[in-house]
Design a protein around this motif. Structure first.
Motif, PDB file in Angstrom:
ATOM      1  N   SER A  97      56.406  30.374  47.896  1.00 26.04           N
ATOM      2  CA  SER A  97      55.882  31.647  48.411  1.00 26.04           C
ATOM      3  C   SER A  97      54.374  31.567  48.635  1.00 26.04           C
ATOM      4  O   SER A  97      53.844  32.276  49.487  1.00 26.04           O
ATOM      5  CB  SER A  97      56.241  32.799  47.475  1.00 26.04           C
ATOM      6  N   LEU A  98      53.692  30.676  47.907  1.00 23.96           N
ATOM      7  CA  LEU A  98      52.258  30.487  48.158  1.00 23.96           C
ATOM      8  C   LEU A  98      52.016  29.444  49.251  1.00 23.96           C
ATOM      9  O   LEU A  98      50.875  29.135  49.575  1.00 23.96           O
ATOM     10  CB  LEU A  98      51.535  30.062  46.872  1.00 23.96           C
ATOM     11  N   ARG A  99      53.092  28.875  49.758  1.00 27.87           N
ATOM     12  CA  ARG A  99      53.039  27.893  50.852  1.00 27.87           C
ATOM     13  C   ARG A  99      52.236  26.655  50.475  1.00 27.87           C
ATOM     14  O   ARG A  99      51.379  26.188  51.244  1.00 27.87           O
ATOM     15  CB  ARG A  99      52.514  28.543  52.131  1.00 27.87           C
ATOM     16  N   LEU A 197      46.092  25.157  54.830  1.00 25.11           N
ATOM     17  CA  LEU A 197      45.897  26.420  55.547  1.00 25.11           C
ATOM     18  C   LEU A 197      44.896  27.295  54.812  1.00 25.11           C
ATOM     19  O   LEU A 197      44.146  28.052  55.408  1.00 25.11           O
ATOM     20  CB  LEU A 197      47.220  27.189  55.611  1.00 25.11           C
ATOM     21  N   LEU A 198      44.949  27.217  53.498  1.00 27.12           N
ATOM     22  CA  LEU A 198      44.106  28.082  52.669  1.00 27.12           C
ATOM     23  C   LEU A 198      43.833  27.280  51.408  1.00 27.12           C
ATOM     24  O   LEU A 198      44.724  26.638  50.887  1.00 27.12           O
ATOM     25  CB  LEU A 198      44.884  29.349  52.308  1.00 27.12           C
ATOM     26  N   ILE A 208      44.869  33.874  45.074  1.00 30.31           N
ATOM     27  CA  ILE A 208      46.241  33.572  45.483  1.00 30.31           C
ATOM     28  C   ILE A 208      47.187  34.000  44.365  1.00 30.31           C
ATOM     29  O   ILE A 208      46.822  33.992  43.199  1.00 30.31           O
ATOM     30  CB  ILE A 208      46.445  32.097  45.890  1.00 30.31           C
ATOM     31  N   GLY A 209      48.374  34.372  44.784  1.00 26.75           N
ATOM     32  CA  GLY A 209      49.375  34.821  43.813  1.00 26.75           C
ATOM     33  C   GLY A 209      49.142  36.216  43.272  1.00 26.75           C
ATOM     34  O   GLY A 209      49.456  36.484  42.111  1.00 26.75           O
ATOM     35  N   SER A 220      56.910  40.287  53.007  1.00 30.45           N
ATOM     36  CA  SER A 220      56.597  38.926  52.556  1.00 30.45           C
ATOM     37  C   SER A 220      57.871  38.079  52.481  1.00 30.45           C
ATOM     38  O   SER A 220      57.851  36.893  52.809  1.00 30.45           O
ATOM     39  CB  SER A 220      55.870  38.948  51.211  1.00 30.45           C
TER      40      SER A 220
END
Lengths: 391, 99
Positions: A97-99, A197-198, A208-209, A220
């Motif tokens: 989910s955080l990619r 990406l980030l 994040i998260g 999401s």
């Protein structure tokens, strides 16, 4: 440059991970994945691999460390199996989910109990829905190749998702095989540097998260589903690119002698190789049997399945895990769901085989093909069967 | 200063991994919307001692011009009533939020 060498698959995988210039390996040893992380640890200790090896206290911590290191932009690798994968379970969702483009080898092994260190797919199937790209290798060469590819796909900015490379514990992980090993420069030529990406960066702070309130959670999850579905095209493209670069070609679904087949057997993982031997035997006898091998498990390759099945009306599916009290085969359920969208469904015969390291011998495949051929003749689909069960 | 709450984001507008990409952006979150009652000051009895401001757990009480009486920032006030409890002149009362 590639060199043909005889090597245990696990060692070859570790070697090639080094050649992928990983920055961090965080892993906990578990049979039958142990040789991969042991060898990576040795490579780091010997100064052959300039990476951080984090000897964590559990798989839960291993995946947590991986999330942290991937988030700061480090190329991150780990490997696990069975109970270890189960212990990672909750963090696997966070990675996806955080990619975070983590690459993880899973030497497939059964889950307890009774305690079993041997091979089946119960670990994979328990973590089917964690939002990772999941692909199967059938032998050591494929495990090496798909490990290199996995970094390329995971770090593709259209995808930016974690990838599991599955291969059967012991049967693949501990097998000494002839393997074409690309050298460091060759791998570098294929794998561009990781540009996340980030990233967590003190100069450009991000969180994040964070919590996702009900107002955004649905959006999401839709996006996460879409990202995994949309990973399909980059997967096909990068596998094609891999084929062009290395000369070894992989596809989401592969078939063997399926062109004019009247019955198809569907396998995943190393069983395919034994199945091919039996397909050859049957073909010599004039039986029109073929094989469908599902390589890509997530995203599920619906269109490739429809293409591979074509007009075949009788399919057998070998599952190496049980959904207790359920259909019961996870792969069979997936195929049934896929064909439920179609106006006509093939007859689907379910086999549960090769649980907890039980050999699936040539004779077992012969019996499965017998069942398929008689199902085709009679139109009567037998109930799901545990192959080789003593009754 | 708080920003006017923007429309809820579409799926295509979410940041990578739902990250928060702007430092200090928590100040945009108006957290007072679940208050069931709000404090109201009776200016005739208020001595502007600032006890309410010191005790406010949200730090949302400011002295507001032109007359510099205390008032709660209702975008953050949770309606806990501690100001009412602590006020030495009993000039604050809670009024139910009714729509």
């Amino acid at each position: 440059m590639e060199e043909r060498i005889g090597m245990e698959s696990s060692i070859a995988i570790a070697e090639v991970v080094g050649r992928c210039d990983v920055d961090v390996v965080a892993a906990y040893p578990i049979t039958p994945q142990t040789h991969i992380v042991e060898h990576l640890s040795e490579m780091v200790a010997n100064g052959e691999l300039k990476a951080a090896f984090v000897p964590v206290e559990s798989e839960h911590s291993a995946m947590s460390v991986c999330c942290g290191t991937a988030a700061v932009g480090a190329r991150t690798y780990t490997a696990t199996s069975s109970q270890g994968l189960a212990l990672m379970h909750e963090i696997l969702f966070i990675a996806s989910s955080l990619r975070l483009p983590i690459v993880m080898a899973v030497a497939n092994r059964s889950l307890s109990g009774p305690i079993s260190i041997w091979n089946d797919h119960s670990d994979v199937m328990s973590d089917r829905d964690v939002g990772w790209v999941q692909i199967f290798a059938e032998n050591g060469q494929e495990a090496v190749d798909l490990t290199i590819w996995a970094f390329r796909l995971a770090e593709d900015r259209r995808v930016s998702l974690p990838v599991m490379v599955h291969f059967d514990g012991f049967i693949v992980s501990h097998m000494i095989e002839p393997i074409l090993m690309p050298d460091h420069e060759t791998v570098r030529g294929y794998l561009p540097p990781f540009e996340p990406l980030l990233r967590l960066d003190v100069d450009r702070p991000v969180s994040i998260g964070p919590v996702g309130i009900p107002d955004i959670y649905t959006e999401s999850k839709f996006l996460q589903h879409k990202l995994v579905v949309d990973a399909y095209q980059p997967i096909v493209e990068t596998l094609e690119g891999f084929g062009k670069y290395f000369g070894r070609h992989y596809h989401p679904v592969e078939t063997y002698r399926a062109e004019d087949a009247e019955v198809l057997l569907c396998t995943m993982g190393s069983l395919s190789e034994t199945a091919m031997t039996v397909v050859d035997r049957r073909r010599e006898k004039g039986h029109k049997v073929g094989l469908m091998r599902i390589r890509l498990w997530r995203p599920f390759p619906f269109e490739d399945i429809y293409r591979a099945v074509g007009a075949v009306q009788t399919i057998g599916v070998i599952d190496r895990a049980v959904s207790f009290g359920g259909p019961p085969g996870p792969v069979a359920s997936e195929l049934k769901a896929a064909f439920y969208r179609k106006p006509q469904q093939p007859r689907l015969v379910e086999f549960i085989a090769g649980l907890g390291g039980r050999d699936v011998a040539l004779a077992d495949f012969e019996r499965m093909f017998d069942v398929l051929l008689s199902t085709r003749k009679t139109g009567q689909v037998p109930p799901p069967a545990f192959v080789g069960l003593r009754e | 200063m708080t920003r006017q709450q923007t429309a809820k984001p579409r799926w295509s507008e979410l940041a990578v991994g739902c990250a928060v990409t702007e430092a200090g952006s928590a100040r945009y979150n108006r957290t007072g919307d679940w208050r069931s009652s709000r404090p109201v000051w009776e200016h005739a009895h208020c001595v502007r001692c600032g006890v309410c401001q010191m005790f406010c757990p949200e730090g949302c009480i400011q002295f507001e011009p032109p007359k510099d009486f205390p008032a709660a920032d209702l975008e953050y006030c949770k309606g806990c009533g501690i100001c009412v409890h602590e006020c030495p002149t009993a000039c604050i009362r809670m009024v139910a939020e009714e729509e």
